[in-house]
Design a protein around this motif. Structure first.
Motif, PDB file in Angstrom:
ATOM      1  N   GLY A 177       7.231   5.088   3.816  1.00  0.00           N
ATOM      2  CA  GLY A 177       7.461   4.842   2.394  1.00  0.00           C
ATOM      3  C   GLY A 177       7.047   6.012   1.534  1.00  0.00           C
ATOM      4  N   LEU A 213       6.724   0.591  -2.471  1.00  0.00           N
ATOM      5  CA  LEU A 213       7.223   0.178  -1.162  1.00  0.00           C
ATOM      6  C   LEU A 213       6.085  -0.102  -0.192  1.00  0.00           C
ATOM      7  CD1 LEU A 213      10.326   2.430  -0.351  1.00  0.00           C
ATOM      8  CD2 LEU A 213      10.244  -0.066  -0.369  1.00  0.00           C
ATOM      9  N   THR A 250       4.549   2.132   8.343  1.00  0.00           N
ATOM     10  CA  THR A 250       5.560   1.943   7.304  1.00  0.00           C
ATOM     11  C   THR A 250       5.106   2.585   5.999  1.00  0.00           C
ATOM     12  OG1 THR A 250       4.598  -0.230   6.829  1.00  0.00           O
ATOM     13  CG2 THR A 250       6.517  -0.172   8.291  1.00  0.00           C
ATOM     14  N   THR A 280       9.312   8.388  -1.178  1.00  0.00           N
ATOM     15  CA  THR A 280       8.896   8.768  -2.533  1.00  0.00           C
ATOM     16  C   THR A 280       8.926  10.280  -2.703  1.00  0.00           C
ATOM     17  OG1 THR A 280       7.491   6.807  -2.693  1.00  0.00           O
ATOM     18  CG2 THR A 280       7.033   8.601  -4.217  1.00  0.00           C
ATOM     19  N   CYS A 340       8.451  -9.661  -4.921  1.00  0.00           N
ATOM     20  CA  CYS A 340       9.206  -8.521  -5.446  1.00  0.00           C
ATOM     21  C   CYS A 340       9.194  -8.522  -6.972  1.00  0.00           C
ATOM     22  CB  CYS A 340      10.640  -8.545  -4.921  1.00  0.00           C
ATOM     23  SG  CYS A 340      10.780  -8.220  -3.144  1.00  0.00           S
ATOM     24  N   ALA A 354      15.646   1.810   1.805  1.00  0.00           N
ATOM     25  CA  ALA A 354      14.377   2.292   1.268  1.00  0.00           C
ATOM     26  C   ALA A 354      14.566   3.155   0.023  1.00  0.00           C
ATOM     27  CB  ALA A 354      13.630   3.091   2.342  1.00  0.00           C
ATOM     28  N   LEU A 401      14.618  -4.320  -0.325  1.00  0.00           N
ATOM     29  CA  LEU A 401      14.037  -4.835   0.910  1.00  0.00           C
ATOM     30  C   LEU A 401      14.908  -5.918   1.529  1.00  0.00           C
ATOM     31  CD1 LEU A 401      10.352  -5.271  -0.334  1.00  0.00           C
ATOM     32  CD2 LEU A 401      11.282  -3.352   0.948  1.00  0.00           C
ATOM     33  N   GLY A 447      14.571   0.906  -2.890  1.00  0.00           N
ATOM     34  CA  GLY A 447      13.596  -0.178  -2.860  1.00  0.00           C
ATOM     35  C   GLY A 447      14.162  -1.544  -2.573  1.00  0.00           C
ATOM     36  N   ARG A 465      10.401   2.026  -5.923  1.00  0.00           N
ATOM     37  CA  ARG A 465      10.161   2.850  -4.733  1.00  0.00           C
ATOM     38  C   ARG A 465       8.685   3.181  -4.553  1.00  0.00           C
ATOM     39  NH1 ARG A 465      15.102   5.480  -6.189  1.00  0.00           N
ATOM     40  NH2 ARG A 465      13.907   6.788  -7.618  1.00  0.00           N
ATOM     41  N   ASN A 487      11.402  -5.826   9.231  1.00  0.00           N
ATOM     42  CA  ASN A 487      11.862  -5.185   7.997  1.00  0.00           C
ATOM     43  C   ASN A 487      12.906  -4.120   8.316  1.00  0.00           C
ATOM     44  OD1 ASN A 487      10.037  -6.166   5.652  1.00  0.00           O
ATOM     45  ND2 ASN A 487       8.607  -5.783   7.333  1.00  0.00           N
TER      46      ASN A 487
END
Length: 481
Positions: A233, A346, A229, A237, A402, A370, A375, A373, A343, A366
């Motif tokens: 992520g 993440l 993940t 970006t 978060c 994305a 979730l 950001g 982001r 999950n």
């Protein structure tokens, strides 16, 4: 005045089929999609039009009985949870698409119209309504306004608030008003912007004017698989940093993919650690150029699958949008959490969530937006093994994580009942007091969807101004959460 008198008045105004009193039928309205909170209302009102909604609200105001508006009941934060001695005002009968105006690219609809039905009504003109929650086939536009819903394509096109021109509202005293207007911009205070996302605490929407967009000329979609993940992520970006703004970037981890593959033949790799769904849309030349850049930025992917045609693309999205329900195949009991992180954090957020899940002995799937950001950790638990409290605590801890990482308690599902006690993690006493002042300006009696959004117990009521401790709290007999 008694509830029996209110029942009689509502029956006189709405007709016998406009009021539900049977205890068995009332249980239909005891919760929304967050089934962990359940309250059976005293009465349910079923108005057929805006005038009926106003009449029901006016009656509740006269009798000082609290009321809660309800659409399709698909909310995930307990925002439509009834009040035990109160009234649920259901908007399920207000389902008309009043007008589609292709020249000014707008549609006027009643609050019970489903999100997807707006696009279906506009399709003949080459138009569509952009916000697309995963539940868009069943969730209603009134609920979308209440929660400021987003969806997969909110990265490029924005949330509900960016696509609403006006709302017709029944205020908590039964009077009516319009916020916004037909023009794209309105002078003066942005009361429409203040109203959207307030979770039914300022009034009830009876009509919505939405902005429509032209259907994109070209759409290209790919699925990129990654070994972790974190790698997925990092790819998100990199895409945004390159100046590419996809229509959507969605991520699913392996546990979510397992669930989806059991429910839908969407073709996701069951062995990949994480999958990104990335979609570009717009003019053909621009999309093709950007798509070439996109595939290069996914160089660390173990495999990239490009949608062959519209049918293949639809299958991919069917899998993604079925994910929440599909997780029920792995566990019949689970919490759907909703929070936002920057982001760039993440990877850190997903790592922390995995560690928290391991520490609690709870699995977390999950599947989320994305690109911005947002979730959506799905906290799986067994009621039979007594895991409910641990899972609920983990779900709350994830939302508060978060905030710790510089994000928000909610991206689109709202605060409702579920996260009200976490609000002080994000907002100061002064912040909350300011929100209360706005609420009191619309609803001085505190009858409209009470007990939502703000932390409880608020033992001195919902009066505006700084929090005033209850005498028992000051004496140390009770404790404020």
């Amino acid at each position: 005045m008694s509830l029996a008198e209110l029942r009689d008045e509502l029956t006189a105004r709405l007709g016998r089929d406009g009021v539900i009193t049977d205890p068995a039928h009332l249980r239909t309205y005891e919760c929304d999609a967050l089934t962990g909170y359940r309250v059976v209302p005293a009465l349910v009102a079923l108005p057929r039009d805006a005038a009926g909604v106003a009449a029901a609200v006016a009656a509740c105001a006269a009798y000082k009985v609290p009321f809660v508006a309800r659409g399709a009941g698909t909310g995930l934060s307990g925002g439509a949870l009834p009040v035990a001695d109160g009234v649920v005002i259901s908007l399920q009968r207000l389902r008309r698409v009043v007008e589609v105006d292709p020249v000014d690219r707008r549609a006027t609809v009643e609050p019970g119209v489903t999100n997807l039905d707006i696009s279906r009504a506009a399709a003949r003109y080459g138009l569509y309504y952009s916000p697309d929650p995963s539940s868009q086939q069943v969730c209603t536009i009134g609920g979308n306004v209440a929660e400021n819903s987003g969806g997969a394509h909110c990265l490029k096109y924005g949330f509900t608030v960016n696509h609403i021109l006006a709302v017709d509202v029944v205020l908590p005293d039964g009077s009516t008003t319009r916020l916004g207007g037909d023009a794209p911009h309105q002078a003066g205070f942005d009361l429409l912007g203040a109203f959207v996302g307030t979770e039914g605490t300022l009034g009830i929407v009876t009509g919505v004017v939405v902005r429509l967009l032209h259907t994109p000329a070209t759409v290209r979609t790919l699925v990129a698989n990654f070994d972790s993940t974190k790698d997925a992520g990092d790819a998100v970006t990199a895409v945004i940093a390159a100046g590419i703004v996809p229509a959507a970037i969605e991520m699913m981890d392996n546990l979510a993919i397992q669930a989806v593959n059991q429910a839908v033949d969407a073709g996701f790799d069951p062995d990949t650690a994480a999958a990104l769904i990335v979609e570009l849309d717009g003019p053909a030349d621009e999309v093709e150029a950007r798509f070439a850049d996109l595939t290069r930025l996914c160089a660390r992917a173990t495999e990239v699958t490009i949608a062959r045609d519209a049918a293949h693309r639809a299958k991919i999205w069917q899998g993604r949008k079925a994910a929440f329900a599909a997780v029920g195949r792995l566990s019949p009991n689970y919490f759907v959490q909703d929070g936002v992180v920057p982001r760039t954090r993440l990877g850190e957020a997903l790592t922390r969530i995995a560690e928290m899940g391991d520490a609690a002995g709870i699995r977390v799937a999950n599947v989320f937006h994305a690109g911005d950001g947002n979730l959506h950790p799905l906290v799986l638990y067994s009621e039979e093994r007594g895991e409910h409290e641990r899972a609920e605590a983990l779900s709350t801890a994830i939302a508060e994580l978060c905030v710790e990482l510089g994000g928000s308690l909610s991206g689109e599902h709202g605060i409702g009942t579920d996260k009200a006690c976490s609000m002080p993690r994000m907002f100061s006493e002064d912040d909350l007091a300011t929100m209360q002042r706005l609420r009191a300006a619309f609803d001085p009696e505190g009858l409209c969807n009470p007990g939502k959004v703000f932390p409880t117990p608020r033992l001195c009521g919902e009066r505006p101004g700084p929090y005033r401790p209850h005498p028992l709290e000051a004496a140390g007999v009770i404790e404020r959460l």
